[in-house]
Design a protein around this motif. Structure first.
Motif, mmCIF file in Angstrom:
data_model
loop_
_atom_site.group_PDB
_atom_site.id
_atom_site.type_symbol
_atom_site.label_atom_id
_atom_site.label_comp_id
_atom_site.label_asym_id
_atom_site.label_seq_id
_atom_site.Cartn_x
_atom_site.Cartn_y
_atom_site.Cartn_z
ATOM 1 N N ASN A 1 -3.604 -7.986 5.880
ATOM 2 C CA ASN A 1 -3.894 -7.392 7.192
ATOM 3 C C ASN A 1 -5.370 -7.507 7.522
ATOM 4 O O ASN A 1 -6.161 -8.018 6.732
ATOM 5 N N ALA A 2 -5.740 -7.013 8.697
ATOM 6 C CA ALA A 2 -7.096 -7.192 9.190
ATOM 7 C C ALA A 2 -8.065 -6.181 8.599
ATOM 8 O O ALA A 2 -9.257 -6.247 8.854
ATOM 9 N N SER B 1 -8.686 -3.181 9.401
ATOM 10 C CA SER B 1 -9.321 -2.226 10.326
ATOM 11 C C SER B 1 -8.865 -0.827 9.973
ATOM 12 O O SER B 1 -7.697 -0.603 9.679
ATOM 13 N N ASP C 1 7.835 -5.351 -7.723
ATOM 14 C CA ASP C 1 7.569 -6.209 -6.562
ATOM 15 C C ASP C 1 8.029 -7.616 -6.885
ATOM 16 O O ASP C 1 7.821 -8.101 -7.994
ATOM 17 N N ARG C 2 8.626 -8.269 -5.914
ATOM 18 C CA ARG C 2 9.120 -9.608 -6.229
ATOM 19 C C ARG C 2 8.007 -10.643 -6.211
ATOM 20 O O ARG C 2 8.170 -11.737 -6.726
ATOM 21 N N GLY D 1 -0.711 0.128 11.879
ATOM 22 C CA GLY D 1 -1.981 0.513 11.271
ATOM 23 C C GLY D 1 -1.732 1.074 9.887
ATOM 24 O O GLY D 1 -2.452 1.950 9.403
ATOM 25 N N GLY D 2 -0.701 0.557 9.269
ATOM 26 C CA GLY D 2 -0.221 1.131 8.015
ATOM 27 C C GLY D 2 -1.140 0.930 6.823
ATOM 28 O O GLY D 2 -1.041 1.664 5.843
ATOM 29 N N TRP D 3 -2.026 -0.052 6.896
ATOM 30 C CA TRP D 3 -2.929 -0.200 5.757
ATOM 31 C C TRP D 3 -3.902 0.976 5.721
ATOM 32 O O TRP D 3 -4.122 1.597 4.685
ATOM 33 N N ALA D 4 -4.430 1.302 6.901
ATOM 34 C CA ALA D 4 -5.395 2.391 6.990
ATOM 35 C C ALA D 4 -4.753 3.728 6.622
ATOM 36 O O ALA D 4 -5.332 4.544 5.924
ATOM 37 N N SER E 1 0.185 -5.728 3.027
ATOM 38 C CA SER E 1 -0.934 -4.906 2.549
ATOM 39 C C SER E 1 -2.134 -5.712 2.075
ATOM 40 O O SER E 1 -3.238 -5.177 1.996
ATOM 41 N N CYS F 1 4.710 1.673 9.425
ATOM 42 C CA CYS F 1 3.673 2.392 10.159
ATOM 43 C C CYS F 1 2.725 1.396 10.786
ATOM 44 O O CYS F 1 2.181 0.537 10.088
ATOM 45 N N VAL G 1 0.829 -1.206 0.000
ATOM 46 C CA VAL G 1 0.000 0.000 0.000
ATOM 47 C C VAL G 1 0.866 1.261 0.000
ATOM 48 O O VAL G 1 0.534 2.270 -0.631
ATOM 49 N N MET G 2 2.020 1.199 0.674
ATOM 50 C CA MET G 2 2.882 2.380 0.755
ATOM 51 C C MET G 2 3.455 2.734 -0.614
ATOM 52 O O MET G 2 3.356 3.868 -1.071
ATOM 53 N N VAL H 1 14.133 -7.242 -6.793
ATOM 54 C CA VAL H 1 15.202 -6.246 -6.829
ATOM 55 C C VAL H 1 16.313 -6.727 -5.905
ATOM 56 O O VAL H 1 16.067 -7.070 -4.747
HETATM 57 C C1 LIG Z 1 -1.699 -9.722 10.065
HETATM 58 C C2 LIG Z 1 -1.626 -8.235 9.984
HETATM 59 C C3 LIG Z 1 -2.729 -7.474 10.388
HETATM 60 C C4 LIG Z 1 -2.706 -6.091 10.257
HETATM 61 N N1 LIG Z 1 -3.849 -5.398 10.543
HETATM 62 C C5 LIG Z 1 -3.944 -4.103 10.194
HETATM 63 C C6 LIG Z 1 -5.174 -3.424 10.295
HETATM 64 O O1 LIG Z 1 -6.183 -3.985 10.689
HETATM 65 N N2 LIG Z 1 -5.230 -2.122 9.914
HETATM 66 C C7 LIG Z 1 -4.143 -1.493 9.414
HETATM 67 O O2 LIG Z 1 -4.257 -0.332 9.067
HETATM 68 N N3 LIG Z 1 -2.945 -2.109 9.314
HETATM 69 C C8 LIG Z 1 -2.813 -3.401 9.689
HETATM 70 N N4 LIG Z 1 -1.611 -4.063 9.545
HETATM 71 C C9 LIG Z 1 -0.421 -3.316 9.098
HETATM 72 C C10 LIG Z 1 -0.407 -3.064 7.609
HETATM 73 O O3 LIG Z 1 -0.740 -4.216 6.897
HETATM 74 C C11 LIG Z 1 0.970 -2.613 7.161
HETATM 75 O O4 LIG Z 1 1.391 -1.549 7.950
HETATM 76 C C12 LIG Z 1 1.010 -2.123 5.724
HETATM 77 O O5 LIG Z 1 0.324 -3.001 4.859
HETATM 78 C C13 LIG Z 1 2.444 -1.983 5.261
HETATM 79 O O6 LIG Z 1 2.496 -1.672 3.893
HETATM 80 P P1 LIG Z 1 3.879 -1.671 3.117
HETATM 81 O O7 LIG Z 1 3.565 -1.277 1.727
HETATM 82 O O8 LIG Z 1 4.868 -0.884 3.855
HETATM 83 O O9 LIG Z 1 4.412 -3.166 3.214
HETATM 84 P P2 LIG Z 1 4.059 -4.491 2.375
HETATM 85 O O10 LIG Z 1 2.625 -4.557 2.049
HETATM 86 O O11 LIG Z 1 4.654 -5.626 3.081
HETATM 87 O O12 LIG Z 1 4.800 -4.252 0.998
HETATM 88 C C14 LIG Z 1 6.161 -4.425 0.814
HETATM 89 C C15 LIG Z 1 6.359 -5.021 -0.554
HETATM 90 O O13 LIG Z 1 7.740 -5.031 -0.882
HETATM 91 C C16 LIG Z 1 8.000 -6.151 -1.660
HETATM 92 N N5 LIG Z 1 9.423 -6.440 -1.622
HETATM 93 C C17 LIG Z 1 10.184 -6.741 -0.557
HETATM 94 N N6 LIG Z 1 11.444 -6.943 -0.919
HETATM 95 C C18 LIG Z 1 11.506 -6.769 -2.261
HETATM 96 C C19 LIG Z 1 12.540 -6.851 -3.226
HETATM 97 N N7 LIG Z 1 13.786 -7.142 -2.868
HETATM 98 N N8 LIG Z 1 12.241 -6.614 -4.521
HETATM 99 C C20 LIG Z 1 10.977 -6.309 -4.900
HETATM 100 N N9 LIG Z 1 9.970 -6.219 -4.019
HETATM 101 C C21 LIG Z 1 10.219 -6.452 -2.722
HETATM 102 C C22 LIG Z 1 7.154 -7.224 -1.020
HETATM 103 O O14 LIG Z 1 6.903 -8.294 -1.913
HETATM 104 C C23 LIG Z 1 5.910 -6.447 -0.631
HETATM 105 O O15 LIG Z 1 4.864 -6.572 -1.594
HETATM 106 C C24 LIG Z 1 -1.556 -5.441 9.743
HETATM 107 C C25 LIG Z 1 -0.431 -6.196 9.381
HETATM 108 C C26 LIG Z 1 -0.459 -7.574 9.479
HETATM 109 C C27 LIG Z 1 0.733 -8.360 9.057
#
Ligand SMILES: Cc1cc2nc3c(=O)[nH]c(=O)nc-3n(C[C@H](O)[C@H](O)[C@H](O)COP(=O)(O)OP(=O)(O)OC[C@H]3O[C@@H](n4cnc5c(N)ncnc54)[C@H](O)[C@@H]3O)c2cc1C
Ligand SMILES: Cc1cc2nc3c(=O)[nH]c(=O)nc-3n(C[C@H](O)[C@H](O)[C@H](O)COP(=O)(O)OP(=O)(O)OC[C@H]3O[C@@H](n4cnc5c(N)ncnc54)[C@H](O)[C@@H]3O)c2cc1C
Lengths: 495, 386
Positions: free
Chosen positions: B52-53, B55, B40-41, B339-342, B49, B337, B20-21, B178
């Motif tokens: 997650n739950a 919320s 993305d790998r 709660g990073g999805w929200a 992303s 973050c 999501v970020m 990457v």
């Molecule tokens: C079980 C669970 C429940 C949660 N519940 C909630 C909730 O209810 N509400 C909420 O707001 N947040 C919740 N969160 C937190 C939220 O999901 C995360 O904060 C948020 O999704 C993080 O987003 P991101 O893009 O930083 O990370 P990610 O979604 O993990 O994205 C990182 C991406 O980088 C890619 N990547 C990594 N290394 C490489 C590489 N070398 N080359 C290419 N690509 C690569 C990965 O494949 C991945 O797709 C929860 C998290 C979990 C695990």
């Protein structure tokens, strides 16, 4: 309750029983666990004569074989847990099971997985109409419950079960209206040399064909179900001619048959949830049923201490299953230091050659049931693919066309495979659809395995306990409280 | 095709990590007319992303993030307008219950703190709580209640961004790992298992894998992660109306639009950066369910159909990193973050504004700040989290 064992065997079919007995004979403390009320697995509770090598071809042979296995089992010191559904498996190994609302934990250094097969049913328009049932399910009805699934069904699909079921229905006084076999007569004929490896089976198969012929049942080779008509029950079934790959031949005429029941199945696929959960390496071998765990000649997987025996290591029939179980039990005993290399070799060599021989026949049967991708070409956008979540072929195609490039992506985008059956039914179909787009099954991948392996009630998994008990558990101490986050330790990504 | 030399193209900006970020940073950049690549790998949104739950719970986020969380909440609610697709976000009241005096006191502190930062939450009695959520078990000492909460179908994150990014003209390289990035003073070389991309700017958005990514550029960031597991039941008639939690942590529970009940709360499964989040801890499933049925006894007859897990990344001070990589011209970081999805869509659009030199609606979070390891661990302030 935690039970500590040397070895846990999951699945009490011919493979699991043989593995458990062998290991127990060599001194291992063994628990054999199965969700069924009695040992025997698919074949010794279901019908399956065509596959079971025996000398006189009498139908009672299966029962005899099953009884003798059960007999040896009851004379052993194996802890045999019946009616226990394994809902989770964790590395190391930890096996969690539920029965009658009780949840138990078993641990062991070695684990042999003998979880058998799942039936593959490829969808077609109308396949979710009540009155359509699986070949495997009807086999179970016929044999273990003595219920005739229908007196005058149409039977369609692939592999030997088609004729086994037709035959059983005739024996029980019914008369199938027609049999539509995806395979051609030629497919059977080219299999003959391999099938001669087990002449008794071949003869049994021929007797069945003769009986079906005598009963004047229409057998349509190279035919697949085009559509089932009827809203809340089957009214008629349209069959269509297909080519060797299963692709419809629109220039040839379809046949519509009146019947209130369709029994259908497209072969068997290894049940791999457990080996996937444990991250064993898998390879795709269409002729062995699809994805199978990578095994060496001693039934070892790529994960140390984890063995696989029987059909979940690749479709190969009951006889091979038992022999591969014996080998797995032997290897686990050797790996646990219970037997010397010399004893191991002496016992292994003869079993191995028998297994290899049995395998030739079994593999041929497996091949007759392997998937033909053209069978999905008759799908319409409205055809349901995932029946748990009501996801249609159109929805899956939309996801694939918009860029979903593997099975798990399709699952996340559409919810296909997220329902109670965990994608056991639609997984094959979705994988084939994705494969058409990305080229091969390796790229398409497979659904990540998730627990519970079978749906279980919260009541069974999590008996009532006090509020304080929950907080005092070890796992609560390492959890990240959603609110007081700052107090909990995070893993540092530095090693 | 040699991955060591094959060119994947030249881009104005390359986002590494399609969660999501990364995606919500890439989208406004692509729409602003830049030539954008997202790598993305796996596929987009298949890690945290998409697992997650879902919320949204904006009111209980960490004080510094309440405004961002409310913005993120509104963005998900109106995703059809800016993203072009509905993510199934629904408003529902949020409720946190306390079962004893200690929990009640902590809850009171939480509510006071969040309200001082602009949140709208009220404290209600146990009796009132049961009026609002009739299936709750008795014995509730105090509850916090907010009209503004909700959840969405986070499993579809990858899908909605894939389509939107594609339409915005971004190049999506999924299943492309990457392996390192070289800073060539003026542009970056992104080395992957499929070839090399050349880019003027770079955004690192690797979630739990961010620390390793930052180290490619010589930037040291201490990323910590948890292996959170989730549980979902079969579909049921309406039982629960709120997004429910227990003050003492360890339970989030809500009923999705399709009737399934989604249960979580930060119980830990097993995983690491090499294998990802890969297997649940059965005992933690059992305990999580015991807590769930303690709070909503009626769910006991429902069948659990699936559990899953994912890696959730944070920095030691529980605030995200959103901004420029210190001393590396043209490189940015986003992630970590709670709660990073929200909050993700809000942080992504802020970083895009920052990169495009636009005015920022809300503050961002300097990745180069001095990060204090345990600023909130003071006794008695447990409830200051998230
Ligand atoms: C079980 C669970 C429940 C949660 N519940 C909630 C909730 O209810 N509400 C909420 O707001 N947040 C919740 N969160 C937190 C939220 O999901 C995360 O904060 C948020 O999704 C993080 O987003 P991101 O893009 O930083 O990370 P990610 O979604 O993990 O994205 C990182 C991406 O980088 C890619 N990547 C990594 N290394 C490489 C590489 N070398 N080359 C290419 N690509 C690569 C990965 O494949 C991945 O797709 C929860 C998290 C979990 C695990
Ligand atoms: C309907 C049907 C008919 C068949 N007919 C024939 C035939 O005619 N001839 C033939 O040779 N083969 C037939 N087969 C294939 C047959 O399965 C194998 O040849 C043979 O039974 C393989 O033995 P096995 O020990 O590998 O597995 P199985 O006999 O299938 O045993 C697997 C056991 O594992 C148990 N199990 C799996 N998962 C779990 C879990 N999570 N928790 C608890 N227990 C679990 C199952 O209850 C089952 O008893 C048939 C299969 C089916 C489905």
């Amino acid at each position: 309750m935690t039970l500590e064992q040397d070895l846990i065997v999951i699945g009490a079919g011919p493979a699991g029983i043989s593995a458990a007995i062998t290991a127990s004979q060599h001194g291992l403390k063994v628990t054999l666990i199965d969700e069924a009320p009695i040992a025997g697995g698919q074949i010794y509770r279901a019908t399956p004569q065509e596959w079971t090598p025996n000398t006189n071809g009498s139908p009672d042979q299966d029962l005899d074989d099953g009884n003798s296995l059960r007999d040896s089992l009851s004379k052993s010191n194996i802890t045999h847990l019946t009616n226990h559904v394994v809902w989770a498996v964790a590395p190391g190994f930890e096996v969690r099971a539920v029965s009658d609302s009780k949840e138990i934990k078993l641990t062991a250094k070695k684990l042999i997985v003998c979880s058998g097969v799942t039936e593959r049913i490829l969808p077609f328009p109308g396949w979710t109409t009540p009155g359509v049932i699986g070949l495997a399910a009807s086999t179970n009805l016929l044999k273990s419950q003595q219920i005739l699934p229908s007196r005058e069904p149409v039977i369609a699909g692939s592999g030997p079960l088609l004729y086994a079921v037709a035959n059983a229905i005739i024996e029980a006084g019914g008369k199938p209206v027609a049999i539509a076999d995806v395979g051609s007569l030629f497919d059977w004929v080219v299999s003959l040399p391999k099938l001669f490896a087990a002449p008794a089976l071949l003869i049994r198969g021929l007797i069945w064909r003769a009986r079906i012929f005598k009963a004047r049942i229409t057998v349509l080779h190279r035919h697949h179900v085009a559509r089932v008509y009827g809203d809340d029950k089957v009214e008629s079934i349209e069959l269509m001619p297909i080519d060797a790959n299963g692709t419809p031949l629109p220039k040839k005429k379809n046949i519509k048959i009146k019947s209130t029941s369709l029994i259908v199945g497209h072969g068997l696929i290894p049940s791999l949830e457990i080996t996937r959960l444990l991250k064993a390496k898998h390879v795709f071998r269409a002729e062995r049923g699809g994805w199978i765990p990578e095994l060496d000649a001693f039934q070892r997987t790529s994960v140390s201490g984890l063995y696989v025996a029987g059909d979940c290591g690749g479709i190969s029939g009951a006889k091979t299953a038992a022999l591969s179980g014996t080998i797995a039990g032997l290897q686990a005993s050797f790996d646990s230091g219970m037997i010397t290399e010399k004893i191991f070799q002496d016992l292994y060599a003869p079993t191995e050659s028998k297994r290899n021989k049995a395998e030739r026949f079994g593999k041929r049967m497996g091949k007759l049931m392997s998937i033909r991708s053209g069978l999905l070409e008759g799908l319409t956008p409205e055809t349901i693919v995932c029946r748990c979540e009501d996801i249609t072929y159109g929805q899956i195609m939309d996801a694939v066309n918009a860029g979903a490039a593997d099975c798990n992506e399709v699952k996340a985008w559409t919810r296909g495979g997220m329902g109670p059956c965990q994608g056991r039914t639609c997984g094959e179909t979705i994988a084939e659809i994705v494969t058409r787009q990305v080229g091969d099954r390796d790229k398409a991948g497979f659904f990540t395995a998730r627990v519970p392996l079978r749906p279980c009630t919260i009541d069974a998994l999590a008996p009532v306990c006090s509020y304080d008990d929950i907080w005092n558990s070890d796992v609560a101490k390492v959890a990240t409280a959603i609110l007081p986050a700052e107090n909990t330790e995070y893993k540092n990504s530095k090693k | 095709m040699n991955a060591k030399t094959h060119s994947l193209g030249r881009f104005d900006i390359t986002v590494v990590g399609g969660g999501v970020m990364g995606c919500s940073t890439a989208l406004p950049l692509a729409r602003a007319g830049l030539k954008v690549a997202v790598f993305d790998r796996r596929g987009l949104g298949l890690e945290a992303s998409g697992r997650n739950a879902g919320s949204l719970s904006p009111m209980i986020k960490k004080s510094e993030l309440v405004a961002h969380a409310i913005e993120g909440y509104q963005m998900w609610m109106s995703s059809k307008d800016w993203l072009g697709a509905d993510i199934g976000a629904h408003t529902k009241p949020g409720m946190i219950v306390a079962y004893n005096q200690t929990e009640a006191e902590a809850l009171e502190r939480l509510v006071t703190d969040r309200c001082a930062n602009g949140a709208k939450i009220e404290l209600i009695s146990g009796k009132k709580a049961i009026e609002k959520e009739p299936q709750l078990s008795s014995g509730i000492t105090l509850a916090a209640y907010s009209e503004v909460d909700g959840h969405g179908e986070s499993n579809r994150t990858g899908q909605v961004f894939n389509i939107a990014l594609d339409q915005a003209g971004a190049d999506i390289f999924s299943h492309c790992d990457v392996q390192r990035i070289e800073d060539k003073n003026g542009h970056f070389e992104i080395h992957t298992d499929k070839g090399i991309a050349y880019s003027t700017k770079i955004v690192l958005a690797g979630g739990a894998w961010l620390e390793g990514m930052a180290s490619w550029l010589g930037f040291s960031l201490t990323v910590q992660y948890k292996v959170n597991q989730m549980i979902v039941t079969e579909r049921a008639p309406t039982l629960v109306r709120t997004v429910l939690g227990v003050q003492n942590g360890l339970l989030t529970l809500k009923q999705a639009t399709n009737g399934t009940i989604v249960i979580g709360g930060g119980w830990q499964g097993h995983g690491d950066l090499e294998n990802g989040a890969w297997h649940i801890e059965p005992e933690a499933v059992v305990r999580n369910l015991q807590l769930a049925r303690y709070v909503i006894p009626q769910i006991k007859d429902l069948r659990v159909v699936r559990t899953w897990l994912g890696l959730e990344a944070v920095l030691p001070d529980y605030l995200p990193a959103v901004g420029a990589v210190p001393d590396v011209e043209g490189a940015y970081v986003i992630g970590c973050c709670r709660g990073g999805w929200a909050i993700g869509p809000c942080l992504g659009s802020l970083l895009a504004d920052f990169i495009l030199d636009r005015e920022l609606k809300l503050p961002i979070f300097d990745p180069g700040r001095k990060i204090d390891a345990k600023p909130f661990a003071a006794a008695g302030s447990a409830s200051k989290g998230m």
